[in-house]
Design an enzyme around this catalytic site. Structure first.
Site, PDB file in Angstrom:
ATOM      1  N   ASN A  63       0.830  -1.209   0.000  1.00 32.47           N
ATOM      2  CA  ASN A  63       0.000   0.000   0.000  1.00 32.47           C
ATOM      3  C   ASN A  63       0.867   1.263   0.000  1.00 32.47           C
ATOM      4  OD1 ASN A  63      -2.313  -1.557   0.125  1.00 32.47           O
ATOM      5  ND2 ASN A  63      -2.700  -1.180   2.295  1.00 32.47           N
ATOM      6  N   ARG A 397     -10.973  -4.453 -13.942  1.00 35.42           N
ATOM      7  CA  ARG A 397      -9.825  -5.265 -13.544  1.00 35.42           C
ATOM      8  C   ARG A 397     -10.236  -6.723 -13.635  1.00 35.42           C
ATOM      9  NH1 ARG A 397      -6.359  -1.533 -10.957  1.00 35.42           N
ATOM     10  NH2 ARG A 397      -7.430   0.123  -9.806  1.00 35.42           N
ATOM     11  N   HIS A 457     -15.861   2.813 -14.774  1.00 34.04           N
ATOM     12  CA  HIS A 457     -15.652   2.029 -13.558  1.00 34.04           C
ATOM     13  C   HIS A 457     -16.877   1.190 -13.217  1.00 34.04           C
ATOM     14  CE1 HIS A 457     -14.934   1.735  -9.047  1.00 34.04           C
ATOM     15  NE2 HIS A 457     -13.796   1.307  -9.538  1.00 34.04           N
ATOM     16  N   TYR A 490     -12.368 -10.041  -1.624  1.00 29.39           N
ATOM     17  CA  TYR A 490     -13.053  -8.753  -1.534  1.00 29.39           C
ATOM     18  C   TYR A 490     -14.521  -8.994  -1.225  1.00 29.39           C
ATOM     19  CZ  TYR A 490      -9.195  -6.272  -3.965  1.00 29.39           C
ATOM     20  OH  TYR A 490      -7.990  -5.723  -4.326  1.00 29.39           O
ATOM     21  N   HIS A 614     -15.316  -3.976   0.215  1.00 30.39           N
ATOM     22  CA  HIS A 614     -15.338  -3.321  -1.100  1.00 30.39           C
ATOM     23  C   HIS A 614     -16.746  -2.947  -1.551  1.00 30.39           C
ATOM     24  CE1 HIS A 614     -14.386  -3.164  -5.559  1.00 30.39           C
ATOM     25  NE2 HIS A 614     -13.384  -2.475  -5.053  1.00 30.39           N
TER      26      HIS A 614
END
Length: 714
Positions: A63, A397, A457, A490, A614
């Site tokens: 990160n 992704r 997105h 996630y 998420h």
């Protein structure tokens, strides 16, 4: 009457001026550092298995790498360009932000190293795992390392001299290197000292397992220490005065000039090549090993300020903990989380056809507790079903060996109309997405790259089927990516619906992405840029009005980050009006709760645990007739105005009840939840965190509920 309207307008103007003040907001970058501190707390948490704590050290490092590659590098660029304007929330200038970041990050990295040393030197030895200093090896181990260096390492490493004919090498960002100071005794005094660089080869792995006579015992030494021990063999005829490890982080943000680009894919491929050689943003060195002379040399070479140097009392780059844990986990499974297999979704019976089920009702998914496999199967079955005419999908992704990509390619090869929007600008997935875009094009898919100056997105799939002369449209909408790998770690939600109006919306949405058309009027979908923020403001205003009438106003929202000032100001308005606002925000939160008279009715909870939270969930009480929405979007300015996002309502009563239950449990969490105070600091809800503490872990409860639901059904 007119006077009352004027007074009300003036009051509202004064209110807006008050709640816009910088002291009511957290700085975005410092809030992110607070999030990464919560990741570090997971490495410190005695409730977590030992090997999982080592993984959290790696996550913290990974990160922080990205933070310096993008966010810090961007601020440094602003300072170099002479930009000193304060940012619009907390009012800090770029220079002030960098000063605060340096102070906070130095403290966090020092704490990370202390955790690493405690885990590896104190706790791992209890389980027969030892990370050894190069000077502590036995005679047998020294012989092994000597032979390994001669046979394997020596042929791979390349010493690079630095002189007038060979300038300092352009080093890849995030690589580990050794700076070597040399002396040639018979040279004239002015040319006696030499400098060289040796890159620690990543192809060999960071750690070396040593031979040991004790069964079940695992001992390791770091590769850079082995190279340093044998460094003189690389410089025959010279005396090595010092050999010191360092690691450089570079600016890795892409600068994509979309306006003049004839082919975005080609433009991004060119920029990807430049990413490796960006300006330095951070230098890491081993504490106590690097002399002032050598450090000054590197600072000048990389044009880095001393404030951007990290002196680390331990190994550099702890991301190697990921492969290290994998190497030592065999036989030590009890030191990891108990394995969990994602279960069949509650809305699907065993072997039930997802197409037929979704014709009867909306099908709800809660990952990773419920398997992502039905989503993959949904697309794979559509690819081979002769009645399916078209598949349209957005991809942001995807995994390295994506079964969804394979299904889309197969669908195109089967003659179906396949349209795929591949977002080439998904940060750090650009190269992967360029690769898949080419693969899909070669298979016969119609591939589009999105819209000018916007990232797409949204997460949506449309399958069009013709059966008995009638068209059926199946729409999947979700909060997470179409990535079968991250779907296991996630937390995300989604639905598959055959509602006719949703189908029309999906068709119009894809036409909006692929062609020349104004943004259409949607029946149910709310689409950014701009419309989602406008809808949120309307929903909050409606909740304020409901509260004034009925006194039961409540807003619950779960997201990754909250940075949009317009929405935060609207939440402050709701709080001042008496509406209860409960926020679950994993990462950045620029809103400050608990400020008397401003945000005293707002709570902010952050959950960091086994799974990465998420999901994006937005709930408005609406006097008991709750409105619930899921979205691909966080309440961030970039999501509201710079991305194509989708907000969609949940109508199914059972799905709404499940979402409310999920929100209830997360708000009640005491194991992994931290609450932000009015001072911006995050604290555990329950101060008693001993091993015997009775803590409520919402993620563990969801795991157990998923398992028990299937057992009870069977």
């Amino acid at each position: 009457m007119m006077t009352e309207i004027i007074d009300e307008t003036a009051h509202h103007t004064n209110l807006l001026e008050e709640i816009a003040k910088p002291e009511y907001y957290n700085n975005r970058e410092l809030s992110w550092l607070a999030f990464n501190e919560r990741v570090l707390e997971e490495a410190e948490d005695i409730h977590n298995p030992l090997l999982e704590r080592l993984k959290f050290l790696a996550i913290f490092s990974s990160n922080l790498d990205e933070f310096f590659m993008v966010r810090v590098a961007g601020l440094q660029d602003q300072v170099r360009a002479g930009f000193h304007k304060p940012e619009n929330k907390s009012g800090l200038t770029p220079t002030e932000q960098l000063t605060c970041i340096a102070e906070r990050t130095q403290a966090l990295v020092k704490r990370q190293t202390e955790v690493y040393n405690h885990l590896t030197h104190n706790l791992l030895p209890e389980h027969n795992v030892f990370m050894k200093d190069i000077n502590e090896l036995t005679a047998e181990q020294n012989n092994y390392v000597d032979e390994l260096f001669t046979e394997t390492i020596f042929p791979v490493v390349t010493p690079v001299a630095v002189d007038a004919y060979r300038p300092f090498p352009t080093l890849l960002g995030k690589t580990l290197n050794i700076l070597v100071l040399l002396e040639q005794e018979d040279a004239d005094p002015e040319n006696r000292q030499k400098v060289a660089v040796v890159q620690v080869p990543s192809v060999l792995g960071r750690f070396i397992e040593l031979p040991t006579t004790e069964e079940g015992k695992s001992e390791f030494v770091l590769l850079e220490d082995v190279i340093t021990k044998h460094i003189e063999q690389l410089f025959y005829g010279y005396t090595v005065k010092s050999a010191q490890a360092f690691r450089l982080t570079r600016n890795a943000d892409l600068t994509i000039h979309e306006e003049g680009a004839r082919d975005l894919l080609v433009e991004i491929e060119k920029e990807l090549k430049k990413r490796k050689w960006g300006v330095g943003s951070r230098l890491e060195v081993r504490k106590g090993e690097m002399s002032d002379e050598v450090l000054a040399y590197l600072l000048k070479e990389f044009e880095i300020e001393e404030a951007d140097v990290f002196h680390i009392d331990g190994p550099l780059d702890l991301t190697f903990m990921f492969p290290f844990v994998k190497a030592i986990s065999a036989g030590r499974e009890h030191l990891e989380y108990e394995s969990f297999i994602p279960q069949r979704p509650l809305d699907l019976c065993s072997d039930e056809d997802i197409f037929e089920k979704s014709l009867q009702q909306d099908v709800f998914f809660h990952h990773p507790y419920e398997s992502f496999a039905p989503i993959v199967d949904f697309i794979a079955e559509a690819a081979v079903n002769p009645d399916v005419l078209a598949i349209k999908q957005t991809l942001y992704r995807v995994s390295g060996n994506s079964p969804i990509i394979q299904a889309l390619k197969q669908a195109a090869e089967n003659g179906k109309q396949v349209t795929v929007l591949v977002e080439l600008k998904a940060r750090f997935d650009e190269e992967n997405n360029v690769h898949w875009a080419k693969q899909l094009e070669q298979a016969g898919c119609l591939v589009i790259y999105g819209m000018n100056n916007l990232k797409t997105h949204s997460k949506i799939t449309l399958v069009v089927r013709r059966r008995q002369g009638k068209i059926e449209r199946f729409v999947h909408l979700g909060t997470g990516n179409y990535n079968d790998a991250t779907a296991k770690i996630y937390t995300d939600m989604g639905i598959i619906t055959t509602d006719k109006e949703f189908g029309i919306d999906a068709t119009n949405f894809f036409n909006y992405l692929s062609g020349y058309t104004e943004k259409p009027k949607f029946n149910h979908l709310v689409v950014a840029p701009f419309d989602i923020r406008d809808e949120f403001i309307k929903l909050i205003d409606d909740e304020i009005a409901c509260h004034k009438q009925f006194g039961n106003g409540r807003i619950r929202a779960k997201m990754n980050s909250l940075t949009d000032k317009d929405l935060m100001m609207k939440m402050y308005e709701a709080s001042i009006a008496g509406v209860k606002v409960e926020l679950i925000i994993r990462g950045i939160c620029c809103l400050r709760p608990g400020i008397p008279g401003i945000s005293e009715n707002i709570t902010v909870t952050s959950i960091v645990g086994r799974f990465l939270e998420h999901s994006r969930i937005y709930c408005f009480n609406n006097n008991g007739d709750e409105k619930i929405y899921l979205s691909s979007a966080d309440m961030m300015t970039r999501n509201m105005i710079k991305r194509v996002e989708i907000l969609f309502p949940i109508y199914d009563a059972a799905a709404k009840a499940r979402i409310q239950h999920i929100m209830d449990l997360q708000i009640a969490d005491t194991a992994k939840a931290r609450v932000q105070g009015a001072d911006s600091k995050y604290r555990y809800k329950d101060a008693d965190r001993g091993l015997d503490a009775n803590l409520l872990n919402s993620q563990e409860i969801f795991l157990q509920e998923a398992l028990s639901a299937i057992v009870n059904e069977e």
